[in-house]
Write a protein that holds these residues in place. Structure first.
Motif, PDB file in Angstrom:
ATOM      1  N   ILE A 221       1.109  -1.161  -0.114  1.00  0.00           N
ATOM      2  CA  ILE A 221       0.141  -0.349   0.763  1.00  0.00           C
ATOM      3  C   ILE A 221       1.128   0.918  -0.158  1.00  0.00           C
ATOM      4  CG2 ILE A 221      -2.025  -1.567   0.539  1.00  0.00           C
ATOM      5  CD1 ILE A 221      -1.095   0.458   3.817  1.00  0.00           C
ATOM      6  N   VAL A 222       0.162   1.691  -0.108  1.00  0.00           N
ATOM      7  CA  VAL A 222       0.743   3.786   0.092  1.00  0.00           C
ATOM      8  C   VAL A 222       1.455   4.170   1.482  1.00  0.00           C
ATOM      9  CG1 VAL A 222       0.181   6.290  -0.448  1.00  0.00           C
ATOM     10  CG2 VAL A 222       0.198   4.942  -2.138  1.00  0.00           C
ATOM     11  N   GLY A 223       2.208   4.370   2.162  1.00  0.00           N
ATOM     12  CA  GLY A 223       2.291   5.415   3.376  1.00  0.00           C
ATOM     13  C   GLY A 223       3.279   6.582   3.349  1.00  0.00           C
ATOM     14  N   LEU A 224       3.013   7.438   4.111  1.00  0.00           N
ATOM     15  CA  LEU A 224       3.844   8.873   4.098  1.00  0.00           C
ATOM     16  C   LEU A 224       3.684   8.941   5.775  1.00  0.00           C
ATOM     17  CD1 LEU A 224       4.788  11.975   2.650  1.00  0.00           C
ATOM     18  CD2 LEU A 224       2.440  12.480   3.396  1.00  0.00           C
ATOM     19  N   HIS A 252      -4.657   4.216  -2.329  1.00  0.00           N
ATOM     20  CA  HIS A 252      -4.248   4.978  -3.011  1.00  0.00           C
ATOM     21  C   HIS A 252      -3.332   6.315  -2.951  1.00  0.00           C
ATOM     22  CE1 HIS A 252      -7.259   2.596  -5.552  1.00  0.00           C
ATOM     23  NE2 HIS A 252      -7.713   2.417  -4.230  1.00  0.00           N
ATOM     24  N   VAL A 253      -2.517   6.922  -3.976  1.00  0.00           N
ATOM     25  CA  VAL A 253      -1.512   8.320  -3.309  1.00  0.00           C
ATOM     26  C   VAL A 253      -2.895   9.220  -2.745  1.00  0.00           C
ATOM     27  CG1 VAL A 253       0.454   9.444  -3.720  1.00  0.00           C
ATOM     28  CG2 VAL A 253       0.096   7.250  -4.335  1.00  0.00           C
ATOM     29  N   VAL A 254      -3.771   9.569  -3.563  1.00  0.00           N
ATOM     30  CA  VAL A 254      -4.678  10.042  -3.240  1.00  0.00           C
ATOM     31  C   VAL A 254      -5.595  10.269  -2.392  1.00  0.00           C
ATOM     32  CG1 VAL A 254      -6.638   9.038  -4.746  1.00  0.00           C
ATOM     33  CG2 VAL A 254      -6.771  12.054  -4.981  1.00  0.00           C
ATOM     34  N   ASN A 449       8.921  11.076   3.639  1.00  0.00           N
ATOM     35  CA  ASN A 449       9.106  10.090   2.962  1.00  0.00           C
ATOM     36  C   ASN A 449       8.052   9.362   2.973  1.00  0.00           C
ATOM     37  OD1 ASN A 449      10.685   7.637   2.191  1.00  0.00           O
ATOM     38  ND2 ASN A 449      11.286   6.849   4.646  1.00  0.00           N
ATOM     39  N   ALA A 450       7.958   9.309   1.078  1.00  0.00           N
ATOM     40  CA  ALA A 450       6.750   8.011   0.781  1.00  0.00           C
ATOM     41  C   ALA A 450       6.701   7.678  -0.200  1.00  0.00           C
ATOM     42  CB  ALA A 450       5.300   9.345  -0.199  1.00  0.00           C
ATOM     43  N   THR A 451       6.101   5.587   0.638  1.00  0.00           N
ATOM     44  CA  THR A 451       6.206   5.024  -0.532  1.00  0.00           C
ATOM     45  C   THR A 451       4.827   4.230  -0.594  1.00  0.00           C
ATOM     46  OG1 THR A 451       7.078   2.300  -0.201  1.00  0.00           O
ATOM     47  CG2 THR A 451       5.730   2.619   1.674  1.00  0.00           C
ATOM     48  N   VAL A 452       4.933   4.096  -2.124  1.00  0.00           N
ATOM     49  CA  VAL A 452       4.010   3.715  -3.473  1.00  0.00           C
ATOM     50  C   VAL A 452       5.140   2.261  -3.688  1.00  0.00           C
ATOM     51  CG1 VAL A 452       3.518   4.034  -5.852  1.00  0.00           C
ATOM     52  CG2 VAL A 452       4.107   5.420  -3.756  1.00  0.00           C
TER      53      VAL A 452
END
Length: 498
Positions: A221-224, A252-254, A449-452
Motif C-alpha cells: 500500500i501507500v504510506g507517508l 491510493h496516493v490520492v 518519505n512516501a512509499t508506493v
C-alpha cells in the motif's frame, strides 16, 4: 499461530471467496472497496447513490469476516454507525465538512482515542485515555468515521531486541494479507495490513524509523512519513519526540493526500498534479545488501520513471553507518524521558519505566514471546541532559540531514527514490526487520518519505520510497502519485496460506 497445518489451510481456503472480492455497500453494487478512492466515494455520497452508513457497515462486515485471517483490528468503535449516520444527516442538510466527511478509517492503537483503550499493544495501558489525541480531534472535526483501533508491534517494536513484528500482548499476531505466514512489518503493522485487506478506506500509522513505510511496503500500500512536526504528536504513545510522527496509510496516493490535508497543522493544500514526473530530476539510491529480485523491481521502477519523463541519476547517500551508530543510543535516552512524560497523562497506568518493567515481570502474557531488553537499556541510559546524549543526537540529526541535502543540491534533484523493503520474511523470532535502509535518512532528519507499490518478488510486494527535503511533503506525494499512475504496480492481496 501456524498457517502450515492442513486444517488451517482448508479454513483459509474457505474464506477466499469473501477475502478476494471486497463486498460492495448496499445500493452501490458496482463499487469495489479495494479500488474505490475517497474522491470517488465523495461523488457517490454527494449524488445520494451511497450513504456513509452503508459504507461503514460494509467495512465492519469485512472486519468481522476478513480479519479472522489477518487479525489487524484490536477494537471496533461501537459508535461507528452512529458517527456515519450523523455524517449522512450533515450531507443531506448541505453541511458536509469536506472530503473526509463520512469516510471510515482506523487508528493505530498508540494514538489516544476517547472511549477506546489506547494500549500500544501493552496490557499495562488497558484503561482508556480521557481525551482524544490532537490528530483525532482534527479527524472528528473533519467528519471522519473512526471505525476502531489497529494492532501494532508492542511498544512500537521498542521493548525487545528480539520482538516480533505485528505481535502484541493485547492483539496477538497480525498477518500479512498477501501471504499469511509472512511478516506485516512493524510497528504500524495492523494499520498496513488492515488497509491492504480493505478493512477501512484509510488508516493512521506512526513512525520513529520505518514504522509507516515498512508495513506499507510489505503490505503493498501507500504510506507517508511526514516532515517532523507537521502532524501533532500530542496524545501519541512515544518513542522519541525527536523522530516520532503520525502519517497516512492508504491504498491510493490520492487518499493519503486527502487524509494528510486534515492531519497537516499547516493546512497545506495536498493537490496532486497529473504528469508531475515530466521534467523532474530523480536520484536513485539503490543501496547494497538487498536481493537481486529487489534489484529487478528497482530497475523496472527506474524505467517507469524515465518513460514518465523524469531524468534519472544514480546517487549514494553518505554517513549511513554513523547515523545508525548515533541514533540508537539517542533513542534509548529519549524513550525513557518521553514515555514517562506520556504516562503522567494516563491515570491507572504505571508512572515510570521502572514500573512498566515490573508490570511486565508480573504479567502472565507480556514476556511470553520475547523479553524487555530495550526497556532495561532505556532505564539505564543517560538522561537527555547528559552531554554524551546531546552530542549523539546532534550527530545523528545533522548527518541525516546532510545525507539528503548534499545529494539533492549536488544533482539538482526534486526527489530521491530507493527500495522501501525487502520481501517479507516468515513471521518468527529470527526475521523481525524487513525495512530497507532507506527509512533512516528521512526518519532521523525529520524529512518526508512516501512509499508506493513498485512490484513483487513472487507473491510479496516491494515498495519504492520517495524522499524529499524538509517540508516537501506535497512535492513528495505529487511525484509518488505520478509514479503510482505510471507503474500501476499494486494488486489486491490473495491471502495465501504460505
Amino acid at each position: 499461530m501456524s498457517w502450515g497445518s492442513t486444517a488451517r489451510r482448508a479454513g483459509v481456503a474457505a474464506l477466499v471467496a469473501v477475502l478476494l472480492v471486497p463486498s460492495a455497500p448496499a445500493g452501490a453494487a458496482r463499487l469495489e472497496l479495494d479500488s474505490a478512492t475517497i474522491p470517488h466515494l465523495v461523488r457517490e455520497l454527494d449524488a445520494g447513490r451511497l450513504t456513509s452508513v452503508d459504507l461503514t457497515r460494509a467495512y465492519l462486515r469485512r472486519i468481522d469476516t476478513v480479519d479472522r485471517a489477518v487479525r489487524s483490528v484490536l477494537a471496533v468503535d461501537p459508535t461507528a454507525l452512529r458517527q456515519a449516520a450523523e455524517s449522512d444527516r450533515r450531507r443531506r442538510d448541505g453541511r458536509a465538512r469536506g472530503p473526509l466527511d463520512g469516510i471510515p478509517l482506523l487508528l493505530k492503537d498508540n494514538i489516544d482515542t476517547r472511549g477506546l483503550a489506547t494500549t500500544a499493544g501493552s496490557r499495562a495501558l488497558r484503561v482508556p485515555p480521557r481525551d482524544d489525541a490532537e490528530l483525532v480531534t482534527r479527524l472528528r472535526a473533519a467528519g471522519a468515521v473512526v471505525l476502531g483501533k489497529t494492532n501494532l508491534s508492542e511498544w512500537s517494536n521498542f521493548r525487545s531486541t528480539r520482538s516480533i513484528s505485528g505481535w502484541s500482548a493485547v492483539g496477538g499476531q497480525t498477518h500479512n494479507p498477501h501471504v499469511l505466514d509472512r511478516s506485516p512489518c512493524g510497528s504500524s503493522s495492523g494499520s498496513g495490513a488492515a488497509v491492504a485487506a480493505s478493512l477501512a478506506q484509510v488508516a493512521v500509522g506512526t513512525e520513529t524509523d520505518g514504522s509507516i513505510v515498512c508495513p506499507a511496503g510489505v503490505n503493498g500500500i501507500v504510506g507517508l512519513k511526514p516532515t517532523l512536526g507537521v502532524v501533532s504528536a500530542d496524545g501519541i504513545v512515544p518513542i522519541s519526540s525527536r523522530q516520532d510522527t503520525a502519517g497516512p496509510m492508504a491504498r491510493h496516493v490520492v487518499d493519503a493526500a486527502v487524509l494528510m490535508s486534515v492531519l497537516d497543522r499547516r493546512r497545506a493544500p495536498y493537490e496532486l498534479t497529473p504528469g508531475a514526473l515530466r521534467g523532474a530530476r530523480v536520484g536513485v539510491w539503490r543501496w547494497a545488501g538487498h536481493s537481486p529480485e529487489v534489484g529487478r523491481v528497482v530497475a523496472s521502477a527506474v524505467e517507469v520513471l524515465r518513460r514518465a519523463g523524469a531524468t534519472v541519476v544514480d546517487v549514494e547517500l553518505a554517513h549511513q553507518e554513523e547515523i545508525r551508530a548515533a541514533e540508537w543510543p539517542a533513542l534509548l535516552s529519549e524513550f525513557r524521558h518521553d514515555v514517562e512524560r506520556y504516562l503522567a497523562t494516563r491515570p491507572g497506568a504505571p508512572r515510570t519505566l521502572a514500573e512498566l518493567i515490573a508490570f511486565n515481570e508480573r504479567d502472565p502474557v507480556e514476556l511470553s514471546r520475547f523479553g524487555q531488553e530495550v526497556f532495561l537499556l532505556a532505564r539505564d541510559a543517560p538522561p537527555i541532559t547528559d552531554p554524551g546524549y546531546v552530542e549523539r543526537r546532534r550527530t545523528a540529526t545533522a548527518l541525516a540531514k546532510r545525507s539528503i541535502d548534499e545529494v539533492m543540491t549536488a544533482h539538482d534533484l526534486d526527489v530521491i527514490v530507493s527500495p522501501t523493503n525487502t520481501p517479507a520474511p516468515r513471521t518468527d523470532r529470527a526475521a523481525r526487520v524487513t525495512r530497507a535502509r532507506s527509512s533512516a535518512p528521512a526518519a532521523v532528519s525529520g524529512y518526508p518519505n512516501a512509499t508506493v507499490p513498485a512490484g513483487f518478488v513472487g507473491d510479496l510486494p516491494v515498495g519504492l520510497s520517495f524522499l524529499g527535503g524538509h517540508g516537501e511533503d506535497v512535492r513528495v506525494l505529487r511525484l509518488a502519485a505520478a509514479f503510482e499512475q505510471a507503474a500501476a504496480a499494486r494488486r489486491p492481496p490473495r491471502y495465501l496460506p504460505g
